[in-house]
Design an enzyme around this catalytic site. Structure first.
Site, mmCIF file in Angstrom:
data_model
loop_
_atom_site.group_PDB
_atom_site.id
_atom_site.type_symbol
_atom_site.label_atom_id
_atom_site.label_comp_id
_atom_site.label_asym_id
_atom_site.label_seq_id
_atom_site.Cartn_x
_atom_site.Cartn_y
_atom_site.Cartn_z
ATOM 1 N N GLY A 41 0.843 -1.196 0.000
ATOM 2 C CA GLY A 41 0.000 0.000 0.000
ATOM 3 C C GLY A 41 0.872 1.237 0.000
ATOM 4 N N ASN A 42 0.312 2.357 -0.449
ATOM 5 C CA ASN A 42 1.119 3.574 -0.545
ATOM 6 C C ASN A 42 0.254 4.815 -0.423
ATOM 7 O OD1 ASN A 42 0.134 3.692 -3.448
ATOM 8 N ND2 ASN A 42 1.493 1.903 -3.549
ATOM 9 N N SER A 95 7.321 4.534 -5.325
ATOM 10 C CA SER A 95 6.314 3.466 -5.366
ATOM 11 C C SER A 95 6.044 2.965 -6.777
ATOM 12 C CB SER A 95 5.001 4.006 -4.781
ATOM 13 O OG SER A 95 3.922 3.137 -5.062
ATOM 14 N N SER A 96 5.700 1.683 -6.856
ATOM 15 C CA SER A 96 5.289 1.079 -8.135
ATOM 16 C C SER A 96 4.108 1.832 -8.747
ATOM 17 C CB SER A 96 4.830 -0.366 -7.913
ATOM 18 O OG SER A 96 5.657 -1.045 -7.021
ATOM 19 N N HIS A 118 -4.507 -2.849 -0.756
ATOM 20 C CA HIS A 118 -5.111 -4.100 -1.223
ATOM 21 C C HIS A 118 -5.964 -4.649 -0.074
ATOM 22 C CE1 HIS A 118 -2.373 -4.666 -4.808
ATOM 23 N NE2 HIS A 118 -1.804 -3.686 -4.170
ATOM 24 N N ASP A 141 -22.636 9.257 3.477
ATOM 25 C CA ASP A 141 -21.825 10.331 4.103
ATOM 26 C C ASP A 141 -20.504 10.528 3.355
ATOM 27 O OD1 ASP A 141 -22.525 9.514 7.621
ATOM 28 O OD2 ASP A 141 -23.697 10.607 6.099
ATOM 29 N N HIS A 181 -7.688 -5.706 -8.790
ATOM 30 C CA HIS A 181 -6.457 -5.135 -8.214
ATOM 31 C C HIS A 181 -6.724 -4.689 -6.783
ATOM 32 C CE1 HIS A 181 -2.867 -2.144 -8.709
ATOM 33 N NE2 HIS A 181 -2.815 -2.848 -7.604
ATOM 34 N N TYR A 235 -20.805 17.897 9.485
ATOM 35 C CA TYR A 235 -20.241 16.923 10.438
ATOM 36 C C TYR A 235 -18.889 17.382 11.003
ATOM 37 C CZ TYR A 235 -17.951 12.746 12.212
ATOM 38 O OH TYR A 235 -17.273 11.850 13.007
#
Ligand code: 5SP
Length: 242
Positions: A41-42, A95-96, A118, A141, A181, A235
């Site tokens: 993750g990035n 990052s990829s 992911h 929301d 993905h 909110y």
């Protein structure tokens, strides 16, 4: 010619340094919210208000463990996805998904932060290429409706970015499930995009379980619009300094 960080005005260097620190710290939210395994993750954030006029963003170095991330190893890139001379080793690659993040920044001016994970339940919906239906007030929301699916695309060029932009341009959603993905999310800044990633996984899980035991009922559009308007504009502590 490659932009040299050390050659930029002091104010720009300070601004970039603050963004690097913020993006490095936000990456800890991915494992903390169980959105990633290993390094999958990035997070990135566009650097605002540079006096030099350069348009740059900061993104995670590829494959580096979250507990090794720091302001010093966050990679600085142009909106074309090219690493600048940012003081990190030439061998440290971004990052990829840098091309995808860069494409979003080039084509969605209001976006200041991008996240990719992911996360399990959102990625399961992506594997089925099935949008998450808006059956929860929390979805109205945060996403203003369904969480849409974007097209399958291979990593490494503009195709993922194109799919993200084409899909989100047709939706109020801050999240898109890229087919087979995983989720990409956007926000005004990286923290907003991380929040969208957390909320996307939460609603993916809840709706998954709801459907396992029955047929959840969609919220009608007028109610979705009302819920979205309240959450986005009322909110929380909007503008309160307390
Ligand atoms: O899907 C992929 C790789 O196929 C990427 O999203 C990685 O999971 C994260 O890559 P880095 O940001 O560490 O390069």
């Amino acid at each position: 010619m490659t932009i040299r960080l050390a050659g930029l005005p002091e104010a720009d260097q300070d601004r970039i340094g603050r963004t690097r620190a913020s993006v490095a710290a936000l990456h800890a939210e991915l494992p903390r919210n169980e959105l990633v395994v290993w390094t999958a993750g990035n997070v990135s954030e566009k650097v605002p208000e540079l006096t030099s006029g350069h348009q740059l963003f900061v993104i995670k170095p590829s494959g580096v463990s979250y507990d090794e991330l720091s302001a010093e190893n966050m990679v600085v890139c142009t909106l074309d996805g090219q690493k600048i001379d940012d003081g990190t080793a030439d061998s440290l690659t971004p990052s990829s998904d840098t091309a995808a993040h860069a494409y979003v920044y080039r084509h969605m001016d209001h976006v200041g932060g991008v996240v990719h994970t992911h996360s399990t339940f959102a990625t399961a919906w992506a594997a089925r290429a099935e949008p998450i239906p808006c059956v929860l007030t929390m979805m109205a929301d945060e996403f203003g409706g369904d969480v849409p699916v974007g097209p399958f695309a291979l990593i490494g060029d503009d195709s993922i970015g194109q799919g993200i932009v084409e899909t989100l341009r047709e939706s109020r959603s801050k999240a898109v499930l890229m087919e087979r993905h995983g989720p990409f999310t956007i926000g005004a800044d990286a923290k907003a995009a991380v929040k969208a990633a957390v909320m996307c996984e939460e609603v993916a899980r809840t709706v998954h379980y709801a459907r396992a035991y029955g047929d959840p009922v969609r919220i009608d559009q007028a109610q979705i619009d009302s819920l979205y308007a309240r959450y986005q504009n009322v909110y929380g502590q909007k503008g309160n300094t307390a």
